[in-house]
Design a protein around this motif. Structure first.
Motif, PDB file in Angstrom:
ATOM      1  N   THR A 102     -53.850  10.181  44.821  1.00 23.60           N
ATOM      2  CA  THR A 102     -53.577  11.485  45.094  1.00 23.60           C
ATOM      3  C   THR A 102     -53.456  11.945  46.575  1.00 23.60           C
ATOM      4  OG1 THR A 102     -55.994  12.030  44.907  1.00 23.60           O
ATOM      5  CG2 THR A 102     -54.459  11.905  42.866  1.00 23.60           C
ATOM      6  N   LYS A 103     -54.233  11.102  47.591  1.00 28.10           N
ATOM      7  CA  LYS A 103     -54.216  11.471  48.898  1.00 28.10           C
ATOM      8  C   LYS A 103     -52.925  10.766  49.504  1.00 28.10           C
ATOM      9  CE  LYS A 103     -59.154  12.378  49.495  1.00 28.10           C
ATOM     10  NZ  LYS A 103     -60.504  12.042  50.389  1.00 28.10           N
ATOM     11  N   TRP A 104     -52.748   9.601  48.903  1.00 29.28           N
ATOM     12  CA  TRP A 104     -51.499   9.075  49.795  1.00 29.28           C
ATOM     13  C   TRP A 104     -50.306   9.694  49.489  1.00 29.28           C
ATOM     14  CZ3 TRP A 104     -50.871   5.416  53.052  1.00 29.28           C
ATOM     15  CH2 TRP A 104     -51.698   4.394  53.337  1.00 29.28           C
ATOM     16  N   LYS A 105     -50.361  10.416  48.221  1.00 27.88           N
ATOM     17  CA  LYS A 105     -48.948  11.329  47.917  1.00 27.88           C
ATOM     18  C   LYS A 105     -48.983  12.593  48.670  1.00 27.88           C
ATOM     19  CE  LYS A 105     -47.848  11.685  43.564  1.00 27.88           C
ATOM     20  NZ  LYS A 105     -46.584  10.844  43.474  1.00 27.88           N
ATOM     21  N   LYS A 106     -50.379  13.172  49.141  1.00 22.00           N
ATOM     22  CA  LYS A 106     -50.354  14.134  49.881  1.00 22.00           C
ATOM     23  C   LYS A 106     -49.919  13.862  51.403  1.00 22.00           C
ATOM     24  CE  LYS A 106     -54.182  16.495  47.770  1.00 22.00           C
ATOM     25  NZ  LYS A 106     -55.613  17.042  47.897  1.00 22.00           N
ATOM     26  N   PHE A 107     -50.204  12.675  51.742  1.00 16.27           N
ATOM     27  CA  PHE A 107     -49.838  12.169  53.181  1.00 16.27           C
ATOM     28  C   PHE A 107     -48.215  11.897  53.062  1.00 16.27           C
ATOM     29  CE2 PHE A 107     -49.479   8.181  55.804  1.00 16.27           C
ATOM     30  CZ  PHE A 107     -49.439   8.949  57.186  1.00 16.27           C
ATOM     31  N   VAL A 108     -47.826  11.434  52.056  1.00 15.21           N
ATOM     32  CA  VAL A 108     -46.247  11.320  52.159  1.00 15.21           C
ATOM     33  C   VAL A 108     -45.727  12.743  52.354  1.00 15.21           C
ATOM     34  CG1 VAL A 108     -44.256  10.882  50.586  1.00 15.21           C
ATOM     35  CG2 VAL A 108     -46.542   9.378  50.701  1.00 15.21           C
ATOM     36  N   ASN A 109     -45.935  13.710  51.634  1.00 12.85           N
ATOM     37  CA  ASN A 109     -45.490  14.973  51.748  1.00 12.85           C
ATOM     38  C   ASN A 109     -45.741  15.649  53.184  1.00 12.85           C
ATOM     39  OD1 ASN A 109     -44.330  15.099  49.088  1.00 12.85           O
ATOM     40  ND2 ASN A 109     -45.914  15.966  48.270  1.00 12.85           N
ATOM     41  N   SER A 110     -46.896  15.234  53.666  1.00 15.08           N
ATOM     42  CA  SER A 110     -47.227  15.983  55.255  1.00 15.08           C
ATOM     43  C   SER A 110     -46.276  15.232  56.090  1.00 15.08           C
ATOM     44  CB  SER A 110     -48.674  15.532  55.412  1.00 15.08           C
ATOM     45  OG  SER A 110     -49.275  16.282  54.584  1.00 15.08           O
ATOM     46  N   LEU A 111     -45.795  13.624  55.963  1.00 16.69           N
ATOM     47  CA  LEU A 111     -44.789  13.057  56.769  1.00 16.69           C
ATOM     48  C   LEU A 111     -43.566  13.877  56.483  1.00 16.69           C
ATOM     49  CD1 LEU A 111     -45.704   9.373  56.899  1.00 16.69           C
ATOM     50  CD2 LEU A 111     -45.999  10.803  58.721  1.00 16.69           C
ATOM     51  N   ASP A 152     -58.711  14.968  53.842  1.00 17.76           N
ATOM     52  CA  ASP A 152     -57.681  14.268  53.448  1.00 17.76           C
ATOM     53  C   ASP A 152     -56.906  13.739  54.640  1.00 17.76           C
ATOM     54  OD1 ASP A 152     -57.512  15.154  50.517  1.00 17.76           O
ATOM     55  OD2 ASP A 152     -56.347  16.809  50.978  1.00 17.76           O
ATOM     56  N   THR A 153     -57.353  14.020  55.773  1.00 14.28           N
ATOM     57  CA  THR A 153     -56.759  13.510  57.308  1.00 14.28           C
ATOM     58  C   THR A 153     -56.585  11.988  56.989  1.00 14.28           C
ATOM     59  OG1 THR A 153     -57.670  15.200  58.444  1.00 14.28           O
ATOM     60  CG2 THR A 153     -57.377  13.348  59.638  1.00 14.28           C
ATOM     61  N   PHE A 154     -55.558  11.580  57.299  1.00 17.98           N
ATOM     62  CA  PHE A 154     -55.256  10.235  57.442  1.00 17.98           C
ATOM     63  C   PHE A 154     -55.859   9.576  58.794  1.00 17.98           C
ATOM     64  CE2 PHE A 154     -52.787   6.293  57.994  1.00 17.98           C
ATOM     65  CZ  PHE A 154     -52.546   5.740  56.868  1.00 17.98           C
ATOM     66  N   LYS A 155     -57.089   9.019  58.778  1.00 19.55           N
ATOM     67  CA  LYS A 155     -57.460   8.182  59.983  1.00 19.55           C
ATOM     68  C   LYS A 155     -58.283   6.752  59.426  1.00 19.55           C
ATOM     69  CE  LYS A 155     -61.935  10.508  59.063  1.00 19.55           C
ATOM     70  NZ  LYS A 155     -62.907  11.847  59.536  1.00 19.55           N
ATOM     71  N   PHE A 156     -57.802   6.139  60.432  1.00 22.02           N
ATOM     72  CA  PHE A 156     -58.731   4.798  60.280  1.00 22.02           C
ATOM     73  C   PHE A 156     -60.124   4.831  60.946  1.00 22.02           C
ATOM     74  CE2 PHE A 156     -59.707   0.318  61.430  1.00 22.02           C
ATOM     75  CZ  PHE A 156     -59.100  -0.319  60.342  1.00 22.02           C
ATOM     76  N   ILE A 193     -54.456   9.711  62.732  1.00 26.93           N
ATOM     77  CA  ILE A 193     -53.032   9.745  62.564  1.00 26.93           C
ATOM     78  C   ILE A 193     -52.417  10.681  61.926  1.00 26.93           C
ATOM     79  CG2 ILE A 193     -51.049   8.252  61.555  1.00 26.93           C
ATOM     80  CD1 ILE A 193     -53.031   5.727  61.883  1.00 26.93           C
ATOM     81  N   ALA A 194     -52.890  11.541  61.260  1.00 25.89           N
ATOM     82  CA  ALA A 194     -52.377  12.700  60.652  1.00 25.89           C
ATOM     83  C   ALA A 194     -53.319  13.666  60.131  1.00 25.89           C
ATOM     84  CB  ALA A 194     -51.437  12.411  59.298  1.00 25.89           C
ATOM     85  N   SER A 195     -53.372  14.875  60.870  1.00 21.21           N
ATOM     86  CA  SER A 195     -54.725  15.558  60.580  1.00 21.21           C
ATOM     87  C   SER A 195     -54.353  16.735  59.472  1.00 21.21           C
ATOM     88  CB  SER A 195     -55.282  16.075  61.981  1.00 21.21           C
ATOM     89  OG  SER A 195     -54.275  16.692  62.357  1.00 21.21           O
ATOM     90  N   TYR A 196     -55.379  17.378  58.970  1.00 23.95           N
ATOM     91  CA  TYR A 196     -55.089  18.424  58.235  1.00 23.95           C
ATOM     92  C   TYR A 196     -54.701  19.669  59.011  1.00 23.95           C
ATOM     93  CZ  TYR A 196     -56.598  22.672  55.228  1.00 23.95           C
ATOM     94  OH  TYR A 196     -56.472  23.932  54.699  1.00 23.95           O
ATOM     95  N   SER A 197     -55.113  19.736  60.197  1.00 24.07           N
ATOM     96  CA  SER A 197     -54.710  20.575  61.437  1.00 24.07           C
ATOM     97  C   SER A 197     -53.171  20.576  61.733  1.00 24.07           C
ATOM     98  CB  SER A 197     -55.594  20.567  62.418  1.00 24.07           C
ATOM     99  OG  SER A 197     -55.432  21.386  63.465  1.00 24.07           O
ATOM    100  N   GLU A 198     -52.719  19.454  61.612  1.00 16.77           N
ATOM    101  CA  GLU A 198     -51.147  19.328  62.002  1.00 16.77           C
ATOM    102  C   GLU A 198     -50.721  19.903  60.940  1.00 16.77           C
ATOM    103  OE1 GLU A 198     -47.741  16.170  62.197  1.00 16.77           O
ATOM    104  OE2 GLU A 198     -49.796  15.483  62.186  1.00 16.77           O
ATOM    105  N   THR A 199     -50.927  19.516  59.809  1.00 14.19           N
ATOM    106  CA  THR A 199     -50.179  20.163  58.581  1.00 14.19           C
ATOM    107  C   THR A 199     -50.316  21.487  58.530  1.00 14.19           C
ATOM    108  OG1 THR A 199     -50.783  17.991  57.395  1.00 14.19           O
ATOM    109  CG2 THR A 199     -50.087  19.951  56.148  1.00 14.19           C
ATOM    110  N   LEU A 200     -51.290  22.213  58.646  1.00 18.56           N
ATOM    111  CA  LEU A 200     -51.359  23.722  58.903  1.00 18.56           C
ATOM    112  C   LEU A 200     -50.487  24.166  59.835  1.00 18.56           C
ATOM    113  CD1 LEU A 200     -55.155  24.143  58.124  1.00 18.56           C
ATOM    114  CD2 LEU A 200     -53.246  24.747  56.441  1.00 18.56           C
ATOM    115  N   PHE A 201     -50.488  23.811  60.962  1.00 21.14           N
ATOM    116  CA  PHE A 201     -49.713  24.205  62.164  1.00 21.14           C
ATOM    117  C   PHE A 201     -48.280  23.725  61.602  1.00 21.14           C
ATOM    118  CE2 PHE A 201     -52.925  23.100  65.374  1.00 21.14           C
ATOM    119  CZ  PHE A 201     -53.118  24.626  65.838  1.00 21.14           C
ATOM    120  N   ASN A 202     -47.879  22.857  60.878  1.00 20.47           N
ATOM    121  CA  ASN A 202     -46.444  22.525  60.580  1.00 20.47           C
ATOM    122  C   ASN A 202     -46.057  23.563  59.386  1.00 20.47           C
ATOM    123  OD1 ASN A 202     -46.197  20.530  62.359  1.00 20.47           O
ATOM    124  ND2 ASN A 202     -46.508  18.962  60.822  1.00 20.47           N
TER     125      ASN A 202
END
Length: 474
Positions: free
Chosen positions: A191-200, A236-240, A330-339
């Motif tokens: 479910t988180k991977w699918k959210k990451f796909v849409n955010s990309l 949900d933030t994509f981070k290593f 690599i992809a933050s929740y904050s960035e998605t909200l700005f987008n």
């Protein structure tokens, strides 16, 4: 313990038996004869994080270009005095390691990799191609991994192709399509991977927005109306997340033996101007206690001028970024909200651009450990921070630049696209007062793939740091 075991498996060696045949003598004893999808996934996530967060593409290049960090010695990169051997890491590792390994997963038969592995691999491959085209412009895309000398695709073709690839990745991902192991980011949570796909997909929609607004609008609608949603919280933030040495954060490893970076004066001055509570997170106080305040290093200085600022009188980047376990975001929740805020401001989707902007800043503050409601409200209510609907690019661009601190490649892409904040080249830079707008192609492309390299340059513009890329409309 599970995370440590995952790292161990990443570097597990395949044992090969000895024999007297010439074939066996010539075998690489460290090669995996039958690569397994979990190992390849683990390796790709770790290598991708290192590539994104490490020196060559981040703090020794793009973080300098966007004036997040500055050099206090060995200042050539901060003066843009670089060559076509400087930016080989992103290209070589991106193609020879990441895309190659991810293609292996994608091409596995179903018995070796279920469709969730393939969807994740296609997502990570799309992210890798996105980094490459954002940095260089035209790149091998359609023929990458298929020909020894692949042709280059114009940036428009790459972005639109990636939108299609991510749509396909979304269709491959399902909670009913089998378990995934070796996933050090989302622990197999589809479910988180699918959210990451849409955010990309939303990120790419905005990349093309100044050149292809109609296509960008449709891509934004597709990304935000998909049932899976986009990143919905900081969890949900994509981070290593790194661990201890030798699997530590690359910046942490660098500062163990070297002391040649400081937080940029441009960033420190902006954070002071905005009374930004992230300043103590982004910077350390100078080791000379008599200074008593945060002091950034100037960008684009000669080595002697940089040294003269004083090693003990200037601020290193914050310990938040320099510990062994500091995450590579690599992809933050904050960035998605700005987008989302920008997509609303452009009229692509419905919503409240100002509220999404406030939510984006709040998410960034929370990401860096600032959770006090009064502190956050006071920050948001400042006239210098409030959303300006007449110039959304300035409001979003400035705050996104701050929120991206440490994420050089994406901060560089968004600064070029939104043109905020206004940055000025340092006094000893070598581009006649201009700032870099791209990476050089590796010099090996001229010698090993010359015809296709020349065709790309003829179509895109000279292979210079100052050549403007297609997405970066002036």
């Amino acid at each position: 313990m599970l995370k440590k075991l995952s790292y161990i498996t990443l570097f597990a060696l395949t044992l090969v038996s000895c024999s007297d045949t010439l074939d066996d003598v010539n075998k690489n004893p460290n090669a995996t004869e039958t690569p397994l999808a979990p190992y390849l996934l683990t390796g790709s996530l770790k290598q991708g994080a290192d590539l994104y967060w490490g020196a060559d593409n981040n703090f020794n290049s793009s973080l300098l270009f966007v004036q997040h960090w500055a050099k206090i010695q060995y200042t050539e990169p901060d003066r843009y005095d670089v060559s076509n051997t400087t930016f080989t890491s992103l290209w070589n590792t991106g193609y020879a390691t990441l895309i190659t390994d991810l293609n292996t997963i994608i091409n596995f038969p179903a018995a070796q990799a279920n469709s969730n592995y393939k969807g994740i691999a296609l997502t990570l491959r799309s992210w890798t191609f996105l980094l490459l085209t954002d940095a260089y412009g035209s790149i091998p895309y359609k023929e990458a991994g298929k020909k020894v000398t692949p042709s280059y695709d114009p940036q428009w073709d790459v972005y639109t192709g990636l939108l299609d690839d991510l749509k396909n990745a979304q269709s491959l991902l399902s909670t009913s399509n089998g378990a995934v192991t070796g996933d050090l980011v989302y622990k197999g949570d589809i479910t988180k991977w699918k959210k990451f796909v849409n955010s990309l997909r939303l990120r790419i929609a905005l990349r093309i927005s100044d050149q292809e607004p109609a296509l960008a609008k449709q891509a934004a609608i597709d990304a935000t109306t998909d049932a899976a949603g986009v990143l919905g919280s900081n969890s949900d933030t994509f981070k290593f997340t790194y661990i201890s040495s030798p699997q530590q954060n690359p910046a942490s490893a660098w500062f163990e033996t070297r002391d040649d970076f400081r937080i940029s004066k441009t960033m420190v001055d902006k954070l002071y101007e905005l009374a930004d509570p992230r300043l103590p997170v982004f910077a350390q106080l100078p080791s000379d206690a008599s200074v008593g305040k945060y002091v950034g290093g100037g960008n684009g200085l000669s080595t002697s001028a940089a040294n003269d600022q004083g090693f003990a009188k200037t601020s290193k980047p914050g310990t938040y970024f320099l510990t062994s376990s500091s995450p590579a975001v690599i992809a933050s929740y904050s960035e998605t909200l700005f987008n989302l805020s920008e997509a609303v401001a452009r009229g692509y989707i419905a919503g409240d651009a100002e509220q999404l902007y406030k939510n984006a800043i709040t998410a960034s503050l929370n990401q860096f450990g600032i959770t006090d409601a009064t502190v956050i409200a006071n920050y948001l209510n400042q006239p210098t921070v409030k959303y300006d609907a007449t110039n959304y690019a300035k409001s979003i661009g400035t705050q996104k630049w701050i929120a991206f601190f440490g994420q050089g490649l994406d901060a560089f892409a968004e600064w070029r696209r939104l043109d905020y904040p206004v940055l000025k080249a340092g006094p000893a830079t070598v581009l006649d007062g201009k700032l870099p707008l791209r990476f050089f192609y590796p010099g090996t492309e001229q010698s090993l793939n010359g015809d296709n390299y020349n065709a790309a340059v003829a179509g895109q513009g000279k292979d210079l740091l100052t050549s403007r890329l297609w997405f970066d409309k002036k």
